[in-house]
Design a protein around this motif. Sequence first.
Motif, PDB file in Angstrom:
ATOM      1  N   SER A 167       1.021  -1.075  -0.039  1.00  0.00           N
ATOM      2  CA  SER A 167      -0.013  -0.190   0.201  1.00  0.00           C
ATOM      3  C   SER A 167       0.541   1.450  -0.090  1.00  0.00           C
ATOM      4  N   SER A 168       0.256   2.193  -0.791  1.00  0.00           N
ATOM      5  CA  SER A 168       1.162   3.374  -0.506  1.00  0.00           C
ATOM      6  C   SER A 168       0.552   4.803  -0.043  1.00  0.00           C
ATOM      7  N   ASN A 169      -0.455   4.368   0.432  1.00  0.00           N
ATOM      8  CA  ASN A 169      -1.830   5.025   1.324  1.00  0.00           C
ATOM      9  C   ASN A 169      -2.032   4.849   3.211  1.00  0.00           C
ATOM     10  N   ARG A 170      -0.928   3.399   3.672  1.00  0.00           N
ATOM     11  CA  ARG A 170      -1.477   3.132   4.662  1.00  0.00           C
ATOM     12  C   ARG A 170      -0.660   2.337   5.305  1.00  0.00           C
ATOM     13  N   GLU A 171      -0.226   2.242   6.784  1.00  0.00           N
ATOM     14  CA  GLU A 171       1.111   0.968   7.192  1.00  0.00           C
ATOM     15  C   GLU A 171       0.226  -0.205   6.706  1.00  0.00           C
ATOM     16  N   ILE A 172       0.906  -1.297   6.596  1.00  0.00           N
ATOM     17  CA  ILE A 172       0.779  -2.771   6.750  1.00  0.00           C
ATOM     18  C   ILE A 172       1.709  -3.320   7.379  1.00  0.00           C
ATOM     19  N   LYS A 173       0.729  -4.311   8.443  1.00  0.00           N
ATOM     20  CA  LYS A 173       1.840  -4.439   9.513  1.00  0.00           C
ATOM     21  C   LYS A 173       2.782  -5.115   8.698  1.00  0.00           C
ATOM     22  N   ASP A 174       1.785  -6.950   8.376  1.00  0.00           N
ATOM     23  CA  ASP A 174       3.022  -7.936   7.304  1.00  0.00           C
ATOM     24  C   ASP A 174       2.963  -7.235   6.116  1.00  0.00           C
ATOM     25  N   GLY A 175       3.544  -6.778   5.191  1.00  0.00           N
ATOM     26  CA  GLY A 175       3.421  -6.106   4.169  1.00  0.00           C
ATOM     27  C   GLY A 175       4.639  -4.733   3.951  1.00  0.00           C
ATOM     28  N   ALA A 176       4.046  -4.770   2.644  1.00  0.00           N
ATOM     29  CA  ALA A 176       4.884  -3.492   1.647  1.00  0.00           C
ATOM     30  C   ALA A 176       4.298  -1.944   2.043  1.00  0.00           C
ATOM     31  N   TYR A 177       4.906  -0.786   2.261  1.00  0.00           N
ATOM     32  CA  TYR A 177       4.022   0.170   2.331  1.00  0.00           C
ATOM     33  C   TYR A 177       4.718   1.111   2.063  1.00  0.00           C
ATOM     34  N   TYR A 178       4.466   3.031   2.057  1.00  0.00           N
ATOM     35  CA  TYR A 178       4.667   3.722   2.614  1.00  0.00           C
ATOM     36  C   TYR A 178       3.995   4.750   3.350  1.00  0.00           C
TER      37      TYR A 178
END
Length: 458
Positions: free
Chosen positions: A248-259
Amino acid sequence: MKKDFNEFKKFIKDKKVGVVGIGVSNIPLINFLLELGAKVTAFDMKNEEDLGDVAIDFKNKGVKLSLGENYLDNLTGFDVVFKTPSMRIDSEALVRVSKEGAYITSEMEEFVRYCKGKIFGVTGSDGKTTTTTIISKLLIEEGYKTWVGGNIGTPLFSRIEEIEEKDMVVLELSSFQLMTMDLPMEVAVCTNLAPNHLDMHKDMQEYIDAKKNVFKYADESGILVINRENEITYGFRNEFKGEIREFSSNREIKDGAYYKDGVLYLDGKEVCKREDIVIKGMHNVENYLAAFAAVKDDVSIKSMKRVCETFTGVEHRCEFVREIDGVKYYNDSIASSPTRTLAGLRAFERKVILIAGGYDKHIPFAPLAKEGHEFIKELIVMGDTKELIKDAFKKLKEEEGIDITIEEATSLEDAVNIAKRIAKPGDIVTLAPACASFDMFKNFMIRGNKFKEIINNL
């Protein structure tokens, strides 16, 4: 468990095989089938003169040719038929030969069936080429022998015996290649989905269903990477048996990739800062996030960071061509849909002079007008879709009072000359057509190369 390629070698020997399409991927396929002892007939709409040396070479090797306007009339009496990706499985000729008992397949299906390496299958409406390339760069940086194929790279089926179990394989897969795919891939990535190729698909649902085949046949050991911010791809999580990885480029993802706040993260750890990435634009941040999620079992964060800081991008994707009289020219010929054009426009930090138009894929241009107007200084339209694009911006003016100056061009060269005439120092001119190239050029690469040639000759 992958099938043993020796099974295919035994199966294909002495079989009567039809190959539809004598294009880039099918030429090595035909030569490979000949090596394996198949009796090959090749089919193509082009005539012998158009095929030139390729036709002469195949005839010398004993390949029968069925060419010209009614080339598919002879598609009968075959044991096996390899179709070209853009040929629908419900086409009259394929239905006929299938009823006769022929096994219908494609180069990509047989490759996935027998490939020993770990396969990363990448699809989506936008960003799949860049994401595929980033994944391959990450794997290479980590030290893996990596093969790239599908829509890009080299045709791989003819080299299948060179690929070892420890090798990595990254495939960019179009909806056409996936329509008949019924095989699992270790890692499936879907960057995003928006209307595309509606000239070839019956409707949007058929297009989505084709894309789903990238993950549909995986078991619990499979991995699916999806865009949390795309409603369609996020919906896939309910249909997948294996491990889901979100980006996601819009939200925090605990077990993922994010900005977040100018930084790209993977599983809560910082990979790099946005300003460190050589290729600009939020769409490329998303492409990196998808790639990180896909390769996290195989690639270190150190390698990820190094690729971010060194990878300069893929040709024809927001590619800087030249600066003339203070005006910068960019080649984004890969942008063959409105959403891809929008992504490219957002990468620039000012309004641009946009050259758009081309072959009609029956995709609405309303989003280009409604979402794109704030990034467009002036618009130059060309090709089969120029009236459709003009209509979308005319409607924008009628409904919202927003008026974008539009100029019409008769050719790509004319479009560039118009851009040169209206551009002032500090301006950016970008070719981001929002359409396929087939009305003027064989593919987006030829279109992009022609654009660069014109710019470099100014």
